[in-house]
Design a protein around this motif. Structure first.
Motif, PDB file in Angstrom:
ATOM      1  N   GLN A  72      75.103  13.397  28.176  1.00 38.55           N
ATOM      2  CA  GLN A  72      75.492  13.425  26.770  1.00 38.55           C
ATOM      3  C   GLN A  72      74.834  14.589  26.043  1.00 38.55           C
ATOM      4  N   GLY A  73      73.536  14.770  26.228  1.00 33.32           N
ATOM      5  CA  GLY A  73      72.803  15.867  25.598  1.00 33.32           C
ATOM      6  C   GLY A  73      72.027  16.643  26.636  1.00 33.32           C
ATOM      7  N   LEU A  74      71.846  17.944  26.389  1.00 31.68           N
ATOM      8  CA  LEU A  74      71.131  18.815  27.318  1.00 31.68           C
ATOM      9  C   LEU A  74      70.352  19.831  26.499  1.00 31.68           C
ATOM     10  N   GLU A  75      69.084  20.043  26.862  1.00 30.54           N
ATOM     11  CA  GLU A  75      68.246  20.963  26.104  1.00 30.54           C
ATOM     12  C   GLU A  75      67.183  21.545  27.030  1.00 30.54           C
ATOM     13  N   ILE A  76      66.853  22.820  26.813  1.00 28.94           N
ATOM     14  CA  ILE A  76      65.766  23.476  27.537  1.00 28.94           C
ATOM     15  C   ILE A  76      64.711  23.880  26.526  1.00 28.94           C
ATOM     16  N   PHE A 211      72.588  25.350  19.594  1.00 29.81           N
ATOM     17  CA  PHE A 211      72.491  26.427  18.610  1.00 29.81           C
ATOM     18  C   PHE A 211      71.844  27.636  19.273  1.00 29.81           C
ATOM     19  N   ALA A 212      72.567  28.753  19.312  1.00 26.74           N
ATOM     20  CA  ALA A 212      72.052  29.974  19.941  1.00 26.74           C
ATOM     21  C   ALA A 212      72.796  31.175  19.387  1.00 26.74           C
ATOM     22  N   TYR A 265      70.639  26.295  26.013  1.00 25.30           N
ATOM     23  CA  TYR A 265      70.315  27.718  25.954  1.00 25.30           C
ATOM     24  C   TYR A 265      68.854  27.919  26.300  1.00 25.30           C
ATOM     25  N   ASP A 266      68.584  28.859  27.206  1.00 24.52           N
ATOM     26  CA  ASP A 266      67.210  29.199  27.592  1.00 24.52           C
ATOM     27  C   ASP A 266      66.883  30.561  26.996  1.00 24.52           C
ATOM     28  N   ALA A 267      66.098  30.557  25.929  1.00 28.21           N
ATOM     29  CA  ALA A 267      65.774  31.797  25.222  1.00 28.21           C
ATOM     30  C   ALA A 267      64.907  32.735  26.049  1.00 28.21           C
ATOM     31  N   ARG A 268      64.240  32.215  27.071  1.00 23.37           N
ATOM     32  CA  ARG A 268      63.349  33.055  27.869  1.00 23.37           C
ATOM     33  C   ARG A 268      64.106  34.142  28.619  1.00 23.37           C
TER      34      ARG A 268
END
Length: 295
Positions: A72-76, A211-212, A265-268
């Motif tokens: 349902q949700g995914l976050e890094i 959000f990216a 989204y992986d900002a690294r």
């Protein structure tokens, strides 16, 4: 419509046509719209009728995951992958190192939280040191401590919860409609809301959010398209189609509910990870976002 009049008369005529520009959003007026957009005479709402940019990606790698997750949700966040899995009686929130590949159910998890059986876990997001988790129809939001998963508090909100993200100030919630809601993280008051449109048409079934790059990225339920939304206007400015990844997953899971869902989204390294409900893999994508930077 007399274009020569628009081009030769003064500012009052131009302002009048700005006021009536919504009429140009009809398909029959598209050739006029394109010319007026180039001349700068069309208000932003009408510019939404122009075609969204198609984005392309490079598949960098796939990473195995537990296919029982109804994602349902995914976050890094700082190398940790947070994932919520839905369904009544099975809902949970897990955190694990992004590079960990579970060989058995729930292997190498940093922590996990099972929800009560009468709750259906939905979207999640990380803001500061808190993980926010929605429920589907139960109008409940949980706040968990990021590093330990310890429950901090829970609050109620009005409406359904589907996807969740944040812009650093507001929690951004979808409810399966064409509307996105911007909540105060503490009080859950709705400070504003936007209607999402693509070429002048409402986009419904908005699900998981991310959000990216200053944009809201969203899954559309039962679609392989990921849309990028301007948070100021609600206009869809770009589309990414991951149909090929969905076809890969269907070869070993024909379940019609195993749809695309999950954007992180992986900002690294400026990459996106995507997955779906009951998918066996997470996929790391490098997007060509250069078209989004053009004036």
């Amino acid at each position: 419509m007399n274009l020569s009049k628009i081009l030769t008369t003064g500012r009052p005529a131009i302002m009048a046509n700005r006021f009536r520009a919504n009429n140009l959003c009809r398909p029959a007026h598209r050739h006029y719209l394109l010319l007026l957009a180039l001349l700068g005479l069309v208000q932003p709402a009408c510019a939404d009728a122009l075609k969204a940019t198609s984005l392309h990606y490079t598949l960098l790698q796939s990473s195995p995951q537990d296919a029982r997750y109804f994602t349902q949700g995914l976050e890094i966040h700082q190398g940790q992958l947070l994932q919520s899995s839905g369904l009544y009686g099975k809902s949970k929130l897990v955190s694990r190192p992004l590079n960990a590949e579970p060989q058995s159910p729930d292997a190498k998890l940093s922590w996990q939280q099972a929800l009560p059986k009468n709750y259906f876990a939905e979207g999640l997001t990380v803001l500061d040191d808190t993980v926010y988790l929605l429920s589907w129809r139960e109008q409940t939001l949980w706040r968990f401590e990021l590093n330990s998963g310890k429950l901090r508090s829970r609050s109620t909100y009005q409406g359904e919860g589907w996807g969740l993200s944040n812009n650093g100030k507001h929690l951004i919630r979808s409810d399966g409609s064409d509307t996105l809601y911007f909540h105060d993280p503490t009080t859950l008051t709705i400070d504003r809301q936007i209607a999402v449109t693509r070429r002048g048409t409402a986009v419904k079934n908005i699900n998981e959010l991310e959000f990216a790059h200053g944009l809201i990225w969203a899954n559309i339920w039962f679609s392989s398209e990921i849309i990028a939304i301007d948070p100021a206007t609600g206009h869809v400015v770009a589309v990414l189609d991951v149909a090929e990844l969905a076809r890969r997953e269907r070869t070993h899971n024909p379940d019609p509910n195993a749809v695309t869902n999950g954007i992180a989204y992986d900002a690294r390294d400026d990459t996106f990870w995507v997955t779906g409900k009951h998918w066996s893999n997470l996929y790391q994508l490098k997007l060509n976002t250069q078209p989004l930077n053009k004036p």
